[in-house]
Design an enzyme around this catalytic site. Structure first.
Site, PDB file in Angstrom:
ATOM      1  N   HIS A  25       0.887  -1.165   0.000  1.00  9.84           N
ATOM      2  CA  HIS A  25       0.000   0.000   0.000  1.00  9.84           C
ATOM      3  C   HIS A  25       0.926   1.217   0.000  1.00  9.84           C
ATOM      4  CE1 HIS A  25      -2.736   3.001   1.731  1.00  9.84           C
ATOM      5  NE2 HIS A  25      -3.735   2.200   1.416  1.00  9.84           N
ATOM      6  N   ASP A  79       3.135  -4.095   8.219  1.00  9.26           N
ATOM      7  CA  ASP A  79       1.875  -3.394   8.000  1.00  9.26           C
ATOM      8  C   ASP A  79       0.757  -4.424   8.241  1.00  9.26           C
ATOM      9  OD1 ASP A  79      -0.405  -2.265   7.070  1.00  9.26           O
ATOM     10  OD2 ASP A  79       0.402  -1.641   5.128  1.00  9.26           O
ATOM     11  N   GLN A 128      -4.400  -5.110   7.159  1.00  9.29           N
ATOM     12  CA  GLN A 128      -5.401  -6.016   6.586  1.00  9.29           C
ATOM     13  C   GLN A 128      -5.379  -7.389   7.251  1.00  9.29           C
ATOM     14  OE1 GLN A 128      -7.756  -5.108   4.629  1.00  9.29           O
ATOM     15  NE2 GLN A 128      -7.018  -3.171   3.793  1.00  9.29           N
ATOM     16  N   LYS A 183     -10.615  -0.112  10.263  1.00  4.89           N
ATOM     17  CA  LYS A 183     -10.767  -1.360   9.500  1.00  4.89           C
ATOM     18  C   LYS A 183     -11.132  -2.528  10.417  1.00  4.89           C
ATOM     19  CE  LYS A 183      -7.272   0.050   6.137  1.00  4.89           C
ATOM     20  NZ  LYS A 183      -7.992   0.398   4.916  1.00  4.89           N
ATOM     21  N   CYS A 193      -4.637   2.348  -3.711  1.00  6.67           N
ATOM     22  CA  CYS A 193      -3.376   2.857  -3.127  1.00  6.67           C
ATOM     23  C   CYS A 193      -2.257   1.837  -3.279  1.00  6.67           C
ATOM     24  CB  CYS A 193      -3.539   3.266  -1.666  1.00  6.67           C
ATOM     25  SG  CYS A 193      -4.714   4.570  -1.410  1.00  6.67           S
TER      26      CYS A 193
HETATM   27  N1  PMP Z   1      -1.785  -0.496   4.632  1.00  2.00           N
HETATM   28  C1  PMP Z   1      -2.753  -1.237   4.102  1.00  2.00           C
HETATM   29  C2  PMP Z   1      -2.437  -2.638   3.659  1.00  2.00           C
HETATM   30  C3  PMP Z   1      -4.024  -0.707   3.937  1.00  2.00           C
HETATM   31  O1  PMP Z   1      -4.986  -1.464   3.398  1.00  2.00           O
HETATM   32  C4  PMP Z   1      -4.275   0.619   4.354  1.00  2.00           C
HETATM   33  C5  PMP Z   1      -5.654   1.246   4.184  1.00  2.00           C
HETATM   34  N2  PMP Z   1      -6.221   1.041   2.937  1.00  2.00           N
HETATM   35  C6  PMP Z   1      -3.232   1.344   4.933  1.00  2.00           C
HETATM   36  C7  PMP Z   1      -2.004   0.756   5.062  1.00  2.00           C
HETATM   37  C8  PMP Z   1      -3.428   2.743   5.409  1.00  2.00           C
HETATM   38  O2  PMP Z   1      -4.338   2.773   6.465  1.00  2.00           O
HETATM   39  P1  PMP Z   1      -4.970   4.155   6.952  1.00  2.00           P
HETATM   40  O3  PMP Z   1      -5.545   4.791   5.725  1.00  2.00           O
HETATM   41  O4  PMP Z   1      -6.008   3.739   7.922  1.00  2.00           O
HETATM   42  O5  PMP Z   1      -3.877   4.950   7.547  1.00  2.00           O
END
Ligand code: PMP
Length: 433
Positions: free
Chosen positions: A144, A221, A224, A247, A388
């Protein structure tokens, strides 16, 4: 529509009873019952979470860690209890969990903190994080942007080199490439537990072992994975990890940064100001130990309390049951998608690979945004775009895909409604046979 075998795997979780806990799931969209398949972007919230935030704001609301009044004391107690609850959910102690505003903020915190260590800031122990020109930061091709751009910036500021481990055609991380890339120059290995596009659970133990064999810092990270799997961050052996409340059935604006105690103690602060200091003069400042060292400013108290309510809810369901339920949905989803003509799955790894309940795919001849709009007209919410993760899409020759992602409240019937609607997309747009 394409025939899909009935979901037979017995799971302890009955989503039909759980759905009553989520007020929004009663909604209709365009005259259809809402089918929410966008939980990887953000999850829906159970009544227990909404009520926890309202109850705090109605009864105890006050700023924490200061003030001699009753409300401040009650708020501080609830806030620190929330930290213990969320830390416990990921196997950590309260001192190992700093609040952030989310995973993006947590990853930036780590990258900027390492940048500060490189500038010579922090305690003598901080020097272990300092980067020199030619040092290497390794990520994967499946990041991401939140776990990519902060490292690009850190590399640009320090002269370090950013490298990436490739992803194979089936979406799995190329561990052979990782083994040959990770070397004595590697100082940081940052990677996703689960990609938000592929849904595959990555081999954390193998990657951590590779990184630690050369003394590199590991940053996971867990955005997910935390909502979908039992998670024990100390047992995984990672040095640092981030996740986002929104999430995980919790509120927006809060997340966690987990760190091994020796790592958090040695990291210099990133954001500075109130709430993170022991002594301040006009010339210099001494900082509190972790986690407060990383929590400058007035704290997200109602969010922390509601986040704790969310992980209590997840714990009440049981993360093993959540994972088993979502795996059954995921299998139904992928099997159904494979059977629809013109649909190409991204990262269709072999059956033995562990996954969470999401699938991203391309529909031949129809732009992802058109697919999303068509599904929306039938009440179905999916995510479209690059999610993203533009480099990962480029690796699969795409600029955009459609992603359907599940949570504990989704049912097999909803997956079928989605598959039925998707089977109508290419005929609707007059594409293909
Ligand atoms: N890493 C992953 C794998 C994500 O799916 C996301 C959110 N789509 C993020 C980081 C970023 O999270 P946040 O927007 O809540 O900061």
């Amino acid at each position: 529509m394409t025939a899909v075998p009935a979901a037979t795997a017995p799971t302890a979780l009955d989503p039909r009873t759980r759905r009553a806990d989520f007020p929004i799931l009663d909604r209709r969209v365009d005259g259809h019952p809402l089918v929410y398949l966008d939980s990887a972007a953000t999850s829906q919230k159970p009544r227990a979470v909404i009520d926890a935030e309202v109850a705090f704001l109605s009864n105890e609301n006050a700023a924490v860690h200061r003030g001699a009044h009753t409300l401040a004391a009650e708020a501080t107690e609830l806030y620190e209890e929330a930290r213990a609850t969320v830390a416990g959910f990921v196997g950590a102690t309260p001192e190992q969990l700093a609040w952030t505003s989310g995973a993006t903020a947590g990853l930036n915190l780590v990258a900027y903190s390492i940048g500060n260590a490189t500038l010579g800031r922090g305690a003598p122990a901080s020097a272990r994080f300092a980067l020199a020109a030619g040092d290497e930061i390794v990520v994967t091709e499946a990041e991401h942007h939140a776990n990519l751009v902060p490292w690009q910036e850190l590399a640009a500021r320090t002269g370090a080199v950013l490298r990436h481990i490739p992803v194979r055609d089936d979406g799995t991380i190329d561990l052979d490439a990782a083994a040959s890339m990770i070397c004595e120059r590697t100082r940081i290995l940052a990677f996703p537990h689960v990609s938000n596009v592929l849904g595959i659970v990555n081999p954390v133990a193998e990657l951590v072992a590779l990184a630690h064999s050369v003394g590199a810092l590991t940053v996971l990270d867990a955005c997910q994975s935390a909502p979908h799997l039992p998670l024990d961050l100390p047992a995984l052996g990672v040095d640092l990890a981030v996740f986002s409340s929104h999430k995980m059935l919790g509120p927006y604006g809060i997340g966690g940064l987990y760190g091994r105690s020796d790592v958090l103690e040695a990291l210099p602060p990133f954001l500075t100001g109130g709430s993170m200091i022991t002594r301040v003069t006009l010339d210099r400042t001494e900082y509190l130990p972790p986690p407060q060292r990383f929590e400058a400013g007035t704290q997200p108290v109602s969010q922390a309390i509601a986040f704790a309510a969310a992980v209590r809810y997840l714990d009440g369901v049981g993360m093993d049951a959540v994972h088993a339920h979502e795996r059954a949905l995921e299998q139904r989803l992928r099997e159904g998608l494979r059977a629809i003509h013109g649909v190409r799955l991204l990262g269709d790894a072999p059956a033995g690979v562990d996954r969470v309940g999401l699938a991203s795919f391309d529909v031949d001849g129809v732009h992802a945004h058109d697919v999303g709009q068509y599904l929306d007209s039938r009440g179905i919410a999916v995510r479209v775009g690059h999610h993203c993760a533009a480099p990962l899409h480029a690796r699969f020759g795409l600029t955009a895909s459609v992603r359907a992602s599940t949570a504990l409240y989704n049912t097999a019937d909803e997956v079928d409604v989605f598959l039925d609607a998707l089977a109508d997309v290419r005929p609707f747009f007059g594409v293909g046979a």
